[in-house]
Each structure stands twice: as structure tokens, then as C-alpha cells.
Motif scaffolding. Sequence first.
Motif, short mmCIF file in Angstrom:
data_model
loop_
_atom_site.label_atom_id
_atom_site.label_comp_id
_atom_site.label_asym_id
_atom_site.label_seq_id
_atom_site.Cartn_x
_atom_site.Cartn_y
_atom_site.Cartn_z
N SER A 296 20.47 31.74 -34.63
CA SER A 296 20.37 31.25 -36.01
C SER A 296 19.18 31.90 -36.71
O SER A 296 19.23 32.16 -37.91
CB SER A 296 20.36 29.72 -36.09
N ALA A 297 18.12 32.22 -35.94
CA ALA A 297 16.99 32.94 -36.57
C ALA A 297 17.48 34.28 -37.13
O ALA A 297 17.13 34.67 -38.24
CB ALA A 297 15.88 33.17 -35.55
N LEU A 298 18.35 34.95 -36.35
CA LEU A 298 18.88 36.25 -36.81
C LEU A 298 19.84 36.04 -37.99
O LEU A 298 19.79 36.76 -38.99
CB LEU A 298 19.59 36.97 -35.66
N GLY A 299 20.68 35.02 -37.85
CA GLY A 299 21.67 34.73 -38.90
C GLY A 299 20.98 34.42 -40.22
O GLY A 299 21.39 34.92 -41.29
N ASN A 300 19.91 33.63 -40.16
CA ASN A 300 19.21 33.24 -41.40
C ASN A 300 18.65 34.44 -42.14
O ASN A 300 18.44 34.40 -43.34
CB ASN A 300 18.06 32.27 -41.07
N LYS A 301 18.34 35.48 -41.39
CA LYS A 301 17.81 36.70 -42.03
C LYS A 301 18.93 37.68 -42.37
O LYS A 301 18.67 38.81 -42.79
CB LYS A 301 16.81 37.41 -41.10
N GLY A 302 20.15 37.31 -42.09
CA GLY A 302 21.28 38.19 -42.39
C GLY A 302 21.34 39.41 -41.47
O GLY A 302 21.86 40.46 -41.84
N ILE A 303 20.80 39.26 -40.26
CA ILE A 303 20.79 40.41 -39.34
C ILE A 303 22.06 40.40 -38.50
O ILE A 303 22.40 39.40 -37.85
CB ILE A 303 19.53 40.36 -38.42
N ASN A 304 22.75 41.52 -38.51
CA ASN A 304 24.01 41.64 -37.79
C ASN A 304 23.77 41.91 -36.31
O ASN A 304 23.01 42.79 -35.95
CB ASN A 304 24.80 42.79 -38.44
N VAL A 305 24.43 41.12 -35.45
CA VAL A 305 24.29 41.31 -34.00
C VAL A 305 25.50 42.08 -33.48
O VAL A 305 26.64 41.66 -33.67
CB VAL A 305 24.17 39.95 -33.29
N ILE A 306 25.24 43.22 -32.83
CA ILE A 306 26.34 44.08 -32.37
C ILE A 306 26.89 43.59 -31.03
O ILE A 306 28.08 43.64 -30.78
CB ILE A 306 25.84 45.54 -32.23
N ALA A 307 26.02 43.16 -30.14
CA ALA A 307 26.46 42.65 -28.83
C ALA A 307 25.41 41.69 -28.31
O ALA A 307 24.27 41.69 -28.77
CB ALA A 307 26.67 43.80 -27.84
N ILE A 308 25.84 40.89 -27.34
CA ILE A 308 24.95 39.86 -26.79
C ILE A 308 25.04 39.93 -25.27
O ILE A 308 26.11 40.19 -24.73
CB ILE A 308 25.46 38.45 -27.20
N ALA A 309 23.95 39.64 -24.58
CA ALA A 309 24.04 39.48 -23.12
C ALA A 309 23.05 38.44 -22.67
O ALA A 309 21.96 38.32 -23.22
CB ALA A 309 23.76 40.80 -22.41
N GLN A 310 23.48 37.66 -21.70
CA GLN A 310 22.54 36.70 -21.12
C GLN A 310 22.50 36.95 -19.62
O GLN A 310 23.53 37.06 -18.97
CB GLN A 310 23.00 35.27 -21.37
N GLY A 311 21.28 37.06 -19.07
CA GLY A 311 21.16 37.25 -17.63
C GLY A 311 21.72 36.03 -16.93
O GLY A 311 21.52 34.90 -17.39
N SER A 312 22.43 36.23 -15.82
CA SER A 312 23.04 35.09 -15.14
C SER A 312 21.96 34.16 -14.60
O SER A 312 22.18 32.98 -14.40
CB SER A 312 23.94 35.57 -14.01
N SER A 313 20.78 34.68 -14.38
CA SER A 313 19.69 33.86 -13.86
C SER A 313 19.07 33.00 -14.97
O SER A 313 18.20 32.20 -14.70
CB SER A 313 18.61 34.78 -13.31
N GLU A 314 19.52 33.21 -16.20
CA GLU A 314 18.98 32.48 -17.36
C GLU A 314 17.49 32.73 -17.57
O GLU A 314 16.75 31.86 -17.98
CB GLU A 314 19.22 30.98 -17.23
N TYR A 315 17.05 33.93 -17.24
CA TYR A 315 15.67 34.29 -17.54
C TYR A 315 15.59 35.06 -18.85
O TYR A 315 14.52 35.31 -19.36
CB TYR A 315 15.08 35.18 -16.44
N SER A 316 16.74 35.49 -19.38
CA SER A 316 16.69 36.29 -20.59
C SER A 316 17.97 36.20 -21.40
O SER A 316 19.05 35.95 -20.86
CB SER A 316 16.45 37.76 -20.22
#
Length: 457
Positions: free
Chosen positions: A412-432
Motif C-alpha cells: 500500500s505504501a507503493l500503491g499510495n505513491k502510484g508506483i507500479n510493481v512489476i513482480a513480487i517475491a517472498q522468501g519462503s522463510s519469511e525473512y524478506s
Amino acid sequence: MEIRPYIFKFGGTSLQTAERIKEVVRIIANYEGPLVVVTSALAGVTNKLVEATTNPASAPDISRQLFKHHMKIAGELGLSDKGLEKFEDYLEATLGDVSISRTAADVRRGELVLSVGERLSTELVARLLMETGRKSKFIDSRDIVRTDSNWGSARVDMNATGALVERTLEKPLMDKIVPVVTGFLGSTAGGDTTTIGRNGSDLTASVLGACLDAPEVWIWTDVDGICTADPRHHKNAKILAEISFREASEAAYFGASVLHPHTLWPLLDTEVAVRIKNTMNPAHEGTLVCANPKKRGANLITTSIENVAVITVSGYGMAGIPGVAATIFTAVRDVSTNILMISQSSAEHNITFIVNADEVSKTVKSLEVALAEWIRRDHRIDRIKVVSDVAVVSVVGENMRGRHGIAGKVFSALGNKGINVIAIAQGSSEYSISAVLMMADMRQAIEAIHSELDTNK
Ligand code: ADP
Ligand code: ASP
Ligand code: MG
């Protein structure tokens, strides 16, 4: 070995000017216990040496420039330049033979060229330390760090290195002499010079820390510690008192350049902790990186990797064909491209991955060859698409585990600034959590996320 020395590593930022080098030597001289020092090349020197190996026409000029620079610093430090002149001849002779074609022999010789930076800087520090009355000894790490022959990012053989380190450093340490060791360099069993990866002196320090069972490895640099964002660009970044090995490695991997990403590997099975310290503010405690941090606050670290590209292989026919992913990643491996992140859409219509910008063209060529049949035969794969000028912005921290809503806040921080996200990844360990976005949006994205996650708000 009975003696357990601290390891102090000084990076190029601490070796920028004669004044800073004097400060480094003051820090070493003020520490009275057993100590091993590791030094990087003077600031900017390795970049110049790399330029000389990739463009040999520039070599004579670069060799003269670097030689003058080291002579000048030696003069400002009040040291004689005796002994340094051999490096100029040596550099020219070695570079003279390196051809643009980069054959295997050239790459091997290139390692010798790169080694000059650390050998010169370490010689200066060791000599200046002697002048202060503290006994010291120049140690060429090629005599103690044994590696394989993976030129440019050689892997350290910890067993062989352990034996060499003990054999070489025990006597000076017993005699209260400070070994001053070249960072970044090693050698193969056959005696060839190797380097262990750019910014690898951090790793030299942790390898020695593991071999000598150091109480702590101190990485001296130009910031007070690991911060919630790069303090060079983000003034509100806060220093973390303690973080875990795991999150420091993850932050380093995702772009926190304060630590080489491999630094903590040799220490994972040891009790040895790492501390980041500021050469210009030695009284500050810095950041302790250890297995089980006790003073870990709630702050997360926002990092970035610049200049990457997104490669997407897509096609409606891709779903359910066994072996597509294997073919894609084999083609990538065949040209030794390092993949930073991977994501696949659930419908399997595309596979997306992120690589460094300078590895794009060889990777795409390799993919086109490997996938030619699928592209030509029945259009199972429609295209290989590249988006350049991209960055990865990540949020890293142990505190993310089990804490709800971090991903929501980031996006939402990115969305509020109108920044387009090309791809997303989350580490399975939930560290990142990582978001891929355009380079042009990167600074604003970090600012927005960093401020959204600020626990003091
Ligand atoms: P050295 O020459 O001492 O090895 P580096 O340039 O490799 O120094 O690392 C220090 C730099 O790391 C700092 O000047 C800072 O700009 C950068 N850096 C990036 N991310 C972070 C972070 N999260 N915390 C602290 N420093 C960071
Ligand atoms: N001098 C080497 C480099 O610039 C190693 C280091 O600085 O750690 O990559
Ligand atoms: Mg560094």
C-alpha cells in the motif's frame, strides 16, 4: 591455538586518504590484545585494475596512475617508497600480456593484476603500524587462503585454509606481532593467484575469524552500523544494535552493500560474531551480527539492488509441459548467469526471473537457442520478453515472521505513491519480501516503504 585474536577488517572506504589510513593505524595501535588485521585495496583501486584487465590499451596509463597514487600516499604517511616501485614494473609486465580476448590464461593472469591493490595497501598499513612502535608483519593471504580455481569468485577450502592459517599466524601472535593480511586474495593448491569475489575482504576476515576462533570479527567501514536503509541516501535510517546472521545475510544478498553476502557462511557453525564499526567514530558500539540477538528491536531493513532486468518466458502452451522450467534454467546456467529472483504464475503461462543487467544479452541468446524448438514448432512459447532499467526493493527482517500485514503495508505504501510493481517475491522463510519496479521509482519506493514501516511513527 591458545590465542584467540580479534579480527579487524578495514575496507576501501577506511583507506581513502592518508588521513584515514592514519586513523586506521591509530585504531589498531590502540587495541592492545591479540589481533589480526585484514585490509582491502585503497578506495577505487580494484575498479581501476578491473578496467585495466578488460581494456588492456588503458593498462600502461592506469598502472602509472595507480603507482603515483600509492607513492603519494606513502609520502603523506611519511613512509619511504622503497619496495613499492617493484609493483609498477610488475603491473605493466602482467597487464602487457592480458589480451582483450580473455582466454582462460588471461583470466588467470587477470587475478594476478587484481591482487596488486591489496598487496600495496596492506604493505602501507603494515609499515605504518611498525612506525608507531607496534610490531607487525605483512602476510600475503595467498600463502594462507586456499581456494579452488573459480577465477574471480573462488571458493575457500576451509580445512586446508585452517591448517595454513594456524601454521603461519601462530608464531607471530605468540610473539605479540600483529599480522596484517591482504583481503580478497587466495591461491589454488597449484599456486595460482585467485580472488574470492568483489568486496570479498569481508569474507577473508570471517574465514580467518572461523579458523582462529576469534571472539569477534570487526568490519570497520564508514557508517556506524547496519541501518534500516542505506544511510548514504536515506537520512532517517536508524542503526540496528543487533541482528541475526540470517537477516544480515538476506539484507546483504538483497543489496545492503555494508556486508559481502557470503561473509557469514564460515561462521554459521561457530560462536564467532561479527560487529560493524565506523572508522571515523570508533567509540560507537556499531551493529552486532550474531546467531541469537538479544537486543533485536522491531525495525526492518529496506534494501535495493539496482540495474537489474526482468526476463519473462511466456506462452499459452507452456502449461503442463514437463521440462520447460528445466530447459529454461539449464540455458541460464550454461552461460553462468546468476538469478536473483524467480516467480511463476499459477496458470504456468509464464516464468519470470531477475538477472543483473550486464548478463541479459548472453542469457537471452542462450534461451533462444534452447527454446527454439518450442517456439518454432507449435508456438507453445510465444516470446522471451526483457524489461530493463529495473530495481529490486526488499524488506528484510526476522520480525516479519508471524507478524501480519507487513506485505500489505509494503504494497500500500507503493500503491499510495502510484508506483507500479512489476513482480513480487517472498522468501519462503519469511525473512524478506521483494518488489520489482522501475529504476526511476526506486528512491521514492524505498522512502515510502521505509517511512511506512517506521516503528516510531
Ligand atoms: P567498505 O569499503 O568499508 O567495504 P562498503 O562501501 O562496501 O565499504 O560498505 C559501506 C557502505 O554500505 C556504506 O557507506 C553505506 O552507504 C552502504 N550501505 C548500504 N546499505 C546499508 C545499510 N542497510 N546499512 C548500512 N550501510 C549500508
Ligand atoms: N578490493 C576488493 C574489491 O574492491 C575487495 C574488497 O574491497 O573487499 O572488490
Ligand atoms: Mg565492503
